[in-house]
Design an enzyme around this catalytic site. Structure first.
Site, PDB file in Angstrom:
ATOM      1  N   GLY A 111      42.819  39.507  36.489  1.00  0.00           N
ATOM      2  CA  GLY A 111      42.675  40.205  37.765  1.00  0.00           C
ATOM      3  C   GLY A 111      43.722  40.220  38.541  1.00  0.00           C
ATOM      4  CE  LYS A 121      48.823  32.387  36.599  1.00  0.00           C
ATOM      5  NZ  LYS A 121      48.146  31.728  37.606  1.00  0.00           N
ATOM      6  CG  ASP A 133      37.614  29.790  38.161  1.00  0.00           C
ATOM      7  OD1 ASP A 133      36.469  29.823  37.760  1.00  0.00           O
ATOM      8  OD2 ASP A 133      38.593  30.680  37.844  1.00  0.00           O
TER       9      ASP A 133
END
EC number: 2.7.11.-
Length: 683
Positions: free
Chosen positions: A371, A389, A486
């Protein structure tokens, strides 16, 4: 006017970052202990004089005042016999009031866990307490013991590793033993080996011991290493009279950050004392004056440097670009703050270097997309493999994750955490560079019928222990105290030896150790449904117990090979929830049926103990869940009796439709376990 706005924004940036640099490490004590009820010491009766004396001693702890050196020698009873004797000792870095509280709690719990036992000892994370029906003050005792090992052996330079380890511990032993009657403690570092360039250790004795007894106690402890844990990159040993610790990362506070000892009392007419005070800047008062002067100067200098950089940067960029990419101002401040800890020079990576490493971010090198951006495999010119990333330019949440990961991961160093190698800021580009993890993530193995057959129980147990150590580091032992928020199978990366590494810190939150008994709240709930604790999913209430819940789900998934899909599956809408199913099998005494059929080897008692631990972690009440410190103790010490778990929190599907949860840019999948706002971690 424009400069005023820039300065105002700078102050906003500083205020935003202050929690990261001001949150000092403070240790807590409220963790389930390692008990040892000394059977050889015999028992007493409930109505005996010793029972009354022991209870009176423990009760009197609440009326004590804190002592400066963290050591308490206590006794209760008259000279007619059956006196109760006790000793309490805290780790060096524990604050005085916290120390006394720790000992009070330890004492109460010890007499509850060891009823009618003449002798017992308990080790908490930050203190120990022991009692006896015999005099223990000034007497060395080396049994019983408690030990922890890192679970990872050095793979090369073994002889040199062992030599340097003992050399460091032996040096600390000498310092601790010579510490005097108030404190016998030493901490320090020494040279390491390739892969572990620095060794760290501590040695601690109860100060009632003589120098020789302290020395002998620690030597006795060091002699345990070859038989149990030679080559281990981390270990701890606890004895009633001493303890020591060895790690390949700094686990202790710097001396300057420790609570200072009270000044020694000198005779009023001592010229030596007066001269010494004058030479050192009029004692403590002088150091306070220096601190009062230096700190404002440092902040003014920091402000001036930041302002100059900001104005220089502004001069070379158009106003429109500044407004369109305002967060670069904050990132410049981040770089300056990182420079304070000598990180920025090595962490900042040139954009052109990353383009070359990834073949201009070629689709062939893309490892995954989430996302908040894409992850690419890259290779530096020197041959080092990296995971890159590249955050999406249009994602406001990506900005937040970017700042989080830099400020947190740059200062987190642990073998069970993914390592941040660098970052890049180039116009709108925000890029994070990680170590490359060859085996991708845990979910690719555990939820794949063929691949999970490669995971025998030894590998799975290593994964459980590694994740537990990583979380314990985040919650307790790191420079900052962090709630991950998470934790899930796709955020556990596996290296070539299948060692787990926790990744994706975009949703992580700092928490103040002074407020760990309370919960924090957020109106923006983010995470993954199957791993969310109910109090967080429903009310936005989170704490370290939120991570503990996620860990429990992960443990059960690793053992069963099934995902926690919250009562739904792709082929059966009435499918039983994983936690509900495991709980039912536990209650019906058919718990062996939940074990993954591909687990044909391994200790069944060890597997069942891990299921038990998993169920304790997913209990509905956060207060009932253990801390990660307790979980580590449960995994490493079979002498620790596990409590009976209560009902898990598995009925989340009834509240999900009404929850306001941040969603990713990806479409929702059928399994609620996959509904997440987290991006794909680097592989």
């Amino acid at each position: 006017m424009e400069h005023v706005r820039v300065i105002f924004f700078f102050f906003a940036c500083v205020l935003k970052i202050v929690p990261f640099i001001c949150l000092a490490q403070k240790d807590k004590y409220e963790f389930p202990p390692g008990f040892n009820c000394v059977a050889s010491g015999g028992n007493f009766t409930a109505n005996s004089s010793f029972a009354g004396n022991l209870n009176g001693l423990v009760s009197s702890l609440s009326s004590l005042t804190s002592k400066p050196y963290g050591f308490y020698n206590l006794s209760s009873g008259d000279s007619s016999g059956e006196r109760a004797y006790a000793i309490g000792l805290c780790r060096r870095e524990v604050k005085r009031d916290d120390c006394l509280s720790c000992i009070q709690i330890a004492a109460r719990n010890l007499i509850e866990q060891c009823p009618l036992t003449n002798q017992a000892v308990v080790w908490y994370t930050h203190c120990m307490f022991r009692y006896s029906n015999m005099i223990i003050y000034g007497r060395k005792e080396t049994t019983p013991t408690l030990s922890f090992q890192a679970g990872k052996n050095i793979s090369a330079n073994r002889d040199e590793f062992d030599r340097l380890q003992i050399e460091l511990l032996d040096r600390l032993k000498g310092i601790a033993a010579a510490g005097g009657p108030n404190r016998k403690y030493a901490q320090g570092s020494g040279s390491g080996v390739a892969g572990y360039p620095q060794f760290y250790g501590s040695a601690h004795c109860t100060p009632d011991l003589s120098e020789q007894d302290c020395n002998d106690c620690l030597v006795f402890g060091f002699e345990k290493i070859p038989g149990c844990c030679a080559g281990q990159v981390g270990l701890r040993w606890f004895f009633p009279s001493c303890s020591y610790r060895f790690e390949t990362w700094r686990f202790y506070e710097f001396d300057a950050d420790l609570e200072p000892d009270p000044p020694a009392i000198q005779p009023a007419d001592s010229p030596t004392s007066a001269a010494r005070t004058e030479r050192t800047g009029k004692g403590k008062g002088g150091s306070k004056v220096i601190v009062a002067i230096v700190i404002p100067i440092v902040f003014v200098a920091l402000f001036a440097i930041c302002l100059c950089l900001l104005l220089k940067w502004k001069k070379n960029k158009s106003v429109g670009r500044v407004k369109g990419n305002k967060h670069n101002l904050l990132l410049l401040v981040i770089v300056i703050l990182l420079q304070k800890d000598e990180f920025s020079d090595s962490l900042v990576v040139d954009f052109e270097t990353l383009k070359a490493a990834t073949d201009n971010f070629s689709p062939e090198n893309e490892l995954g997309r989430g996302g908040f951006g894409s992850v690419y495999k890259g290779v530096f010119s020197g041959g080092q493999e990296i995971a890159v990333k590249r955050l999406s330019c249009t994602s406001g949440q990506g900005d937040s994750e970017f700042k989080n990961e830099i400020l947190l991961l740059a200062k987190l160093q642990h073998r069970n955490l993914v390592r941040l190698l660098g970052f890049c800021i180039e116009g709108q580009e925000r890029i994070l560079v990680y170590e490359f993890i060859k085996n991708a993530s845990l979910d690719n193995f555990i939820f794949d019928l063929k691949k999970r057959q490669l995971l025998d129980w030894g590998v799975r147990y290593k994964m459980i222990g590694g994740v537990a150590r990583g979380l314990l580091y985040l919650h307790e032992d790191s420079r900052y105290r962090i709630i991950h928020r998470d934790l899930k199978a796709s955020n556990i990366l596996l290296d070539q030896e299948m060692n787990p590494k926790i990744a994706d810190f975009g949703l992580a939150k700092l928490y103040d150790t002074d407020q760990t008994s309370t919960h924090r709240f957020t109106s923006k709930i983010a995470g993954t449904y199957g791993y969310m604790a109910p109090e967080y999913a429903i009310y936005g209430q989170f704490s370290v117990k939120t991570d503990v819940f996620s860990f429990g789900v992960l443990v059960i998934e690793i053992i069963t090979g099934k995902g926690n899909n919250n009562g739904r599956s792709n082929d059966d809408e009435e499918a039983e929830n994983l936690l509900s199913w495991v709980w039912r099998c536990w209650r019906e005494d058919i718990i062996l049926s939940v074990i993954d059929p591909s687990l044909t080897t391994g200790s069944r008692s060890e597997i069942l103990r891990c299921i038990h631990i998993g169920l304790l972690c997913v209990q509905e009440s956060p207060a009932s869940r253990p801390t990660m410190d307790s979980v580590a103790l449960m995994l490493n010490s079979y002498s620790y009796t596990l409590p009976t778990p209560s009902r898990p929190a598995f009925a989340l599907e009834s509240v999900m439709p009404s929850m306001n949860v941040s969603s990713s840019t990806e479409p929702l999948l059928m399994s609620l376990n996959d509904v997440t706002v987290s991006e794909l971690s680097p592989r």
